[in-house]
Design a protein around this motif. Structure first.
Motif, PDB file in Angstrom:
ATOM      1  N   PHE A   1       0.839  -1.192   0.000  1.00 37.13           N
ATOM      2  CA  PHE A   1       0.000   0.000   0.000  1.00 37.13           C
ATOM      3  C   PHE A   1       0.876   1.245   0.000  1.00 37.13           C
ATOM      4  N   THR A   2       0.397   2.270  -0.692  1.00 40.21           N
ATOM      5  CA  THR A   2       1.120   3.533  -0.779  1.00 40.21           C
ATOM      6  C   THR A   2       0.156   4.699  -0.594  1.00 40.21           C
ATOM      7  N   PHE A   3       0.578   5.673   0.178  1.00 40.64           N
ATOM      8  CA  PHE A   3      -0.161   6.921   0.318  1.00 40.64           C
ATOM      9  C   PHE A   3      -0.034   7.691  -0.994  1.00 40.64           C
ATOM     10  N   ALA A   4      -1.148   7.870  -1.703  1.00 43.20           N
ATOM     11  CA  ALA A   4      -1.135   8.581  -2.976  1.00 43.20           C
ATOM     12  C   ALA A   4      -1.691   9.987  -2.781  1.00 43.20           C
ATOM     13  N   ARG A   5      -1.031  10.970  -3.346  1.00 44.65           N
ATOM     14  CA  ARG A   5      -1.436  12.379  -3.227  1.00 44.65           C
ATOM     15  C   ARG A   5      -1.768  12.920  -4.607  1.00 44.65           C
TER      16      ARG A   5
ATOM     17  N   ALA B   1       3.724  15.374   5.969  1.00 45.33           N
ATOM     18  CA  ALA B   1       2.461  14.811   6.443  1.00 45.33           C
ATOM     19  C   ALA B   1       2.264  13.391   5.925  1.00 45.33           C
ATOM     20  N   ASP B   2       2.536  13.188   4.648  1.00 45.91           N
ATOM     21  CA  ASP B   2       2.343  11.889   4.017  1.00 45.91           C
ATOM     22  C   ASP B   2       3.181  10.811   4.697  1.00 45.91           C
TER      23      ASP B   2
ATOM     24  N   GLY C   1      -4.110  17.054   7.410  1.00 49.15           N
ATOM     25  CA  GLY C   1      -2.722  16.975   6.956  1.00 49.15           C
ATOM     26  C   GLY C   1      -1.769  17.680   7.893  1.00 49.15           C
ATOM     27  N   ASP C   2      -2.168  18.832   8.431  1.00 49.88           N
ATOM     28  CA  ASP C   2      -1.318  19.535   9.379  1.00 49.88           C
ATOM     29  C   ASP C   2      -1.141  18.715  10.658  1.00 49.88           C
ATOM     30  N   ALA C   3      -2.215  18.054  11.086  1.00 51.60           N
ATOM     31  CA  ALA C   3      -2.132  17.223  12.286  1.00 51.60           C
ATOM     32  C   ALA C   3      -1.194  16.044  12.079  1.00 51.60           C
ATOM     33  N   TRP C   4      -1.122  15.511  10.872  1.00 52.25           N
ATOM     34  CA  TRP C   4      -0.121  14.476  10.564  1.00 52.25           C
ATOM     35  C   TRP C   4       1.273  15.106  10.517  1.00 52.25           C
TER      36      TRP C   4
END
Length: 273
Positions: free
Chosen positions: A50-54, A86-87, A240-243
């Motif tokens: 799995f990959t975080f996709a932006r 973030a990511d 995203g800022d919280a990450w």
């Protein structure tokens, strides 16, 4: 659905994802509006499930010239807000909190890159109040979502930015309503029970508690014909800022804790529903 059942279904899904890995574009990184030359983790080349996709996108009145770029496809655009910090923070949390074999680095995805978007079943974007998708991108995005893709829309605040987001998403789905997601919806209970949610405040606005006129967090969605959330909308909250600031003692832990749990639920929901 119990946590064990959800993660079991997720395991079946990631087997399929690993088969499609060979068709995905390789890792790529762009300079962002906040970070340049961000250090790569030592295992960034590892092949995972799995990959975080932006989502990359053109913006209204593109401001990329501020750092010498005139092309949103080369970074320095608003789609890079919080990127890649973030990511990578969220990807690390997802690895620790689930059995999902997550890549340590993200993947920017351009809707104009042929059929590449269909290789990424979960995709995130920020600042959609300023997006300006082309007609071909709109059509590709609609097709992606109707085929089972999942989109997390985040970090836009107040009436003006909502209007920009709504104008764009209504081009994708002009016939589907945007509704508040009920507390009882499975997306809030897939791994963590998240009945008690609160507005996630960005680091720069901790002093006031909200940005623009965006007082009060909302979690809205667009559903498919079977009642599955296709588009999960985090309005007036900066997940995203919280990450991004999860490792900084100056940022309230309660915001990062909820943001990470929200993200975990969204990923597991997307892969099991």
């Amino acid at each position: 659905m119990t946590r064990r059942t959800a993660l079991g279904r997720l395991g079946v899904c990631v087997i399929f994802i690993s088969v499609t890995y060979a068709w995905q574009r390789p890792f790529r990184e762009y300079p962002g509006v906040e970070y340049e030359n961000f250090p790569l983790p030592p295992d960034w080349q590892e092949k995972t499930e799995f990959t975080f996709a932006r989502l990359m996108y053109p913006e209204i009145g593109f401001r990329g010239y501020r750092r010498g770029s005139a092309d949103w496809t080369h970074g320095y655009s608003i789609w890079t807000q919080d990127y890649p910090r973030a990511d990578r923070h969220f990807s690390q949390a997802l690895r620790r909190l689930t059995r999902v074999h997550v890549r340590s680095v993200e993947q920017p995805v351009n809707l104009d890159d042929g059929d590449d978007v269909f290789n990424w079943p979960w995709i995130y974007a920020t600042h959609e109040g300023e997006w300006d998708l082309t007609d071909s991108q709109v059509n590709k995005f609609r097709d992606y979502l109707l085929r089972g893709g999942f989109f997390m829309a985040d970090d836009f605040h107040g009436s003006q930015e909502w209007a920009g987001f709504e104008a764009g998403i209504k081009r994708v789905f002009p016939d589907r309503p945007i509704t508040e997601i009920e507390d009882s919806d499975p997306i809030f209970h897939t791994v963590y029970d998240l009945d008690q949610r609160y507005q996630l405040v960005g680091h720069a606005f901790l002093w006031r508690g909200y940005k623009n006129d965006g007082l009060g967090g909302h979690w809205r969605g667009i559903f498919d014909d079977k009642g599955r959330v296709m588009v999960a909308i985090s309005f007036n909250s900066d997940t995203g800022d919280a990450w991004e600031w999860a490792d900084d003692a100056s940022y309230p832990e309660k915001f990062s804790a909820l943001a990470i749990r929200m993200g975990v639920n969204y990923v597991v929901y997307a892969m099991t529903h």
